[in-house]
Scaffold this active site. Sequence first.
Site, PDB file in Angstrom:
ATOM      1  N   ALA A  64       0.970   0.642   3.082  1.00 17.99           N
ATOM      2  CA  ALA A  64      -0.159   1.173   3.832  1.00 17.99           C
ATOM      3  C   ALA A  64      -1.421   0.893   3.023  1.00 17.99           C
ATOM      4  CB  ALA A  64       0.027   2.665   4.057  1.00 17.99           C
ATOM      5  N   GLY A 108       4.955   1.256   2.802  1.00 16.87           N
ATOM      6  CA  GLY A 108       5.011   1.201   4.266  1.00 16.87           C
ATOM      7  C   GLY A 108       5.506  -0.151   4.772  1.00 16.87           C
ATOM      8  N   GLU A 111       9.145   0.065   4.693  1.00 17.92           N
ATOM      9  CA  GLU A 111       9.556   1.005   5.746  1.00 17.92           C
ATOM     10  C   GLU A 111       9.471   0.370   7.133  1.00 17.92           C
ATOM     11  OE1 GLU A 111       6.795   3.920   4.142  1.00 17.92           O
ATOM     12  OE2 GLU A 111       8.448   5.344   3.966  1.00 17.92           O
ATOM     13  N   GLU A 131       5.592   4.342  -3.934  1.00 20.04           N
ATOM     14  CA  GLU A 131       4.670   5.461  -3.689  1.00 20.04           C
ATOM     15  C   GLU A 131       4.618   6.445  -4.852  1.00 20.04           C
ATOM     16  OE1 GLU A 131       6.861   4.237  -1.545  1.00 20.04           O
ATOM     17  OE2 GLU A 131       5.987   4.120   0.465  1.00 20.04           O
TER      18      GLU A 131
HETATM   19  N1  DAK Z   1      -3.543  -1.412   0.162  1.00 22.91           N
HETATM   20  C1  DAK Z   1      -4.764  -1.980   0.063  1.00 22.91           C
HETATM   21  N2  DAK Z   1      -5.004  -3.129  -0.600  1.00 22.91           N
HETATM   22  C2  DAK Z   1      -3.972  -3.754  -1.188  1.00 22.91           C
HETATM   23  C3  DAK Z   1      -2.649  -3.212  -1.122  1.00 22.91           C
HETATM   24  C4  DAK Z   1      -2.455  -1.973  -0.403  1.00 22.91           C
HETATM   25  N3  DAK Z   1      -1.248  -1.422  -0.269  1.00 22.91           N
HETATM   26  N4  DAK Z   1      -1.838  -4.047  -1.818  1.00 22.91           N
HETATM   27  C5  DAK Z   1      -2.614  -5.060  -2.280  1.00 22.91           C
HETATM   28  N5  DAK Z   1      -3.896  -4.888  -1.901  1.00 22.91           N
HETATM   29  C6  DAK Z   1      -5.031  -5.746  -2.197  1.00 22.91           C
HETATM   30  C7  DAK Z   1      -5.452  -5.651  -3.648  1.00 22.91           C
HETATM   31  O1  DAK Z   1      -6.292  -4.521  -3.841  1.00 22.91           O
HETATM   32  C8  DAK Z   1      -6.208  -6.966  -3.827  1.00 22.91           C
HETATM   33  O2  DAK Z   1      -7.488  -6.838  -3.253  1.00 22.91           O
HETATM   34  P1  DAK Z   1      -8.785  -7.451  -4.045  1.00 22.91           P
HETATM   35  O3  DAK Z   1      -8.742  -6.828  -5.398  1.00 22.91           O
HETATM   36  O4  DAK Z   1      -8.539  -8.926  -4.072  1.00 22.91           O
HETATM   37  O5  DAK Z   1      -9.947  -7.028  -3.200  1.00 22.91           O
HETATM   38  C9  DAK Z   1      -5.414  -7.922  -2.959  1.00 22.91           C
HETATM   39  O6  DAK Z   1      -4.667  -7.115  -2.031  1.00 22.91           O
HETATM   40  C10 DAK Z   1      -4.424  -8.769  -3.747  1.00 22.91           C
HETATM   41  O7  DAK Z   1      -3.644  -7.873  -4.517  1.00 22.91           O
HETATM   42  P2  DAK Z   1      -3.438  -8.047  -6.110  1.00 22.91           P
HETATM   43  O8  DAK Z   1      -4.608  -8.706  -6.724  1.00 22.91           O
HETATM   44  O9  DAK Z   1      -3.028  -6.728  -6.625  1.00 22.91           O
HETATM   45  O10 DAK Z   1      -2.205  -9.078  -6.118  1.00 22.91           O
HETATM   46  P3  DAK Z   1      -1.079  -9.224  -7.209  1.00 22.91           P
HETATM   47  O11 DAK Z   1      -0.321 -10.441  -6.827  1.00 22.91           O
HETATM   48  O12 DAK Z   1      -1.654  -9.145  -8.604  1.00 22.91           O
HETATM   49  O13 DAK Z   1      -0.137  -7.936  -7.060  1.00 22.91           O
HETATM   50  C11 DAK Z   1       1.168  -6.305  -5.806  1.00 22.91           C
HETATM   51  C12 DAK Z   1       0.623  -7.778  -5.914  1.00 22.91           C
HETATM   52  C13 DAK Z   1       1.864  -6.168  -4.443  1.00 22.91           C
HETATM   53  C14 DAK Z   1       2.186  -6.060  -6.922  1.00 22.91           C
HETATM   54  C15 DAK Z   1      -0.015  -5.300  -5.941  1.00 22.91           C
HETATM   55  O14 DAK Z   1      -1.050  -5.722  -5.032  1.00 22.91           O
HETATM   56  C16 DAK Z   1       0.362  -3.893  -5.613  1.00 22.91           C
HETATM   57  O15 DAK Z   1       0.990  -3.193  -6.413  1.00 22.91           O
HETATM   58  N6  DAK Z   1      -0.055  -3.393  -4.416  1.00 22.91           N
HETATM   59  C17 DAK Z   1       0.138  -2.006  -4.021  1.00 22.91           C
HETATM   60  C18 DAK Z   1       1.553  -1.804  -3.589  1.00 22.91           C
HETATM   61  C19 DAK Z   1       1.803  -0.362  -3.185  1.00 22.91           C
HETATM   62  O16 DAK Z   1       1.630   0.582  -3.986  1.00 22.91           O
HETATM   63  N7  DAK Z   1       2.228  -0.134  -1.949  1.00 22.91           N
HETATM   64  C20 DAK Z   1       2.541   1.167  -1.441  1.00 22.91           C
HETATM   65  C21 DAK Z   1       1.305   1.773  -0.830  1.00 22.91           C
HETATM   66  S1  DAK Z   1       1.588   3.458  -0.298  1.00 22.91           S
HETATM   67  C22 DAK Z   1       3.088   7.055   6.463  1.00 22.91           C
HETATM   68  C23 DAK Z   1       3.576   5.803   6.564  1.00 22.91           C
HETATM   69  C24 DAK Z   1       3.510   4.939   5.504  1.00 22.91           C
HETATM   70  C25 DAK Z   1       2.925   5.303   4.330  1.00 22.91           C
HETATM   71  C26 DAK Z   1       2.390   6.552   4.216  1.00 22.91           C
HETATM   72  C27 DAK Z   1       2.480   7.428   5.275  1.00 22.91           C
HETATM   73  N8  DAK Z   1       3.188   7.965   7.536  1.00 22.91           N
HETATM   74  C28 DAK Z   1       3.863   7.575   8.775  1.00 22.91           C
HETATM   75  C29 DAK Z   1       2.681   9.295   7.467  1.00 22.91           C
HETATM   76  C30 DAK Z   1       2.901   4.307   3.278  1.00 22.91           C
HETATM   77  C31 DAK Z   1       2.359   4.442   2.068  1.00 22.91           C
HETATM   78  C32 DAK Z   1       2.274   3.258   1.215  1.00 22.91           C
HETATM   79  O17 DAK Z   1       2.663   2.193   1.606  1.00 22.91           O
END
Ligand code: DAK
Length: 257
Positions: A64, A108, A111, A131
Amino acid sequence: MADVVLTEIHGRVGLIRINRPEVLNALNNDVMDGIGLAIDAFEADEAIGCIVLTGNEKAFAAGADIGFMKEFGYMDAYKTDFITRNWERIRTCRKPVIAAVSGYALGGGCEVAMMCDMIYAADNARFGQPEIKLGTLPGAGGTQRLPRAVGKAKAMDMCLTGRMMDAAEAERSGLVARIFAPEKLVEETLAAAQTIADYSLPAVMMVKESVNRAYESSLAEGLLFERRTFHASFALEDQKEGMAAFVGKRKADFKHR
Ligand code: DAK
């Protein structure tokens, strides 16, 4: 601004592509609304028998959109039924939906892939529920679907450590049905989807409904559901055609009735 969700039709298969490459396909309301609208259209279309959901080679979806949700308070999330409103549409689709996952499927994104009926992965796919690293927990079924797919031990390991699982481990563990080279993923997934779409649509829907019962009821209830559905399949014109074609040593010509 580019469309964040793209659609294409290939034969009897509807392809949905998440298209926010600049943020690794992070999921926001526009993306989830777009996926929902695409499913609405493909589900209503008699000429579509199977749906494929994919991203790009680097990411299916990295979760997300963290930027969007970082300032949310409990009341915002609760009163707006945060994300739930438009995240449930994949689950309610009655036609099969295959996730074709290349690159990251995190949070997400993982998921959403698990909401699909099965996952085909490229060999570069990485699955995870990170998360915990953000001070929260999976909120779209990760703590429920992951243990059903890979068992409690691996699900706990993934959700508690936030580590990623590669495609080989995901296939070994039962999360992924098949693995392909990244450049072949969409082509091979479309081919499998076309095979499914060429079968009798009501029979395909009955299979999907019946297999899903395995997750939501006891074995006895599931077997009863399967038996009743099996009996019901004898009311299909396509069952008559399928069996007549086998006996007549010819290819079945299903009419999806
Ligand atoms: N959200 C927003 N931006 C994201 C992102 C995300 N989840 N993942 C990556 N980006 C963005 C980065 O900020 C970066 O943007 P700029 O800095 O270029 O502006 C760009 O994408 C490229 O990412 P990286 O530079 O970080 O790329 P790398 O290859 O170095 O790293 C990575 C890739 C996937 C390891 C890293 O980007 C990363 O760790 N991303 C976050 C992954 C994460 O934590 N995902 C879980 C998010 S929490 C719900 C349903 C669902 C959810 C909640 C509630 N309900 C139904 C109530 C879900 C929650 C989640 O998913």
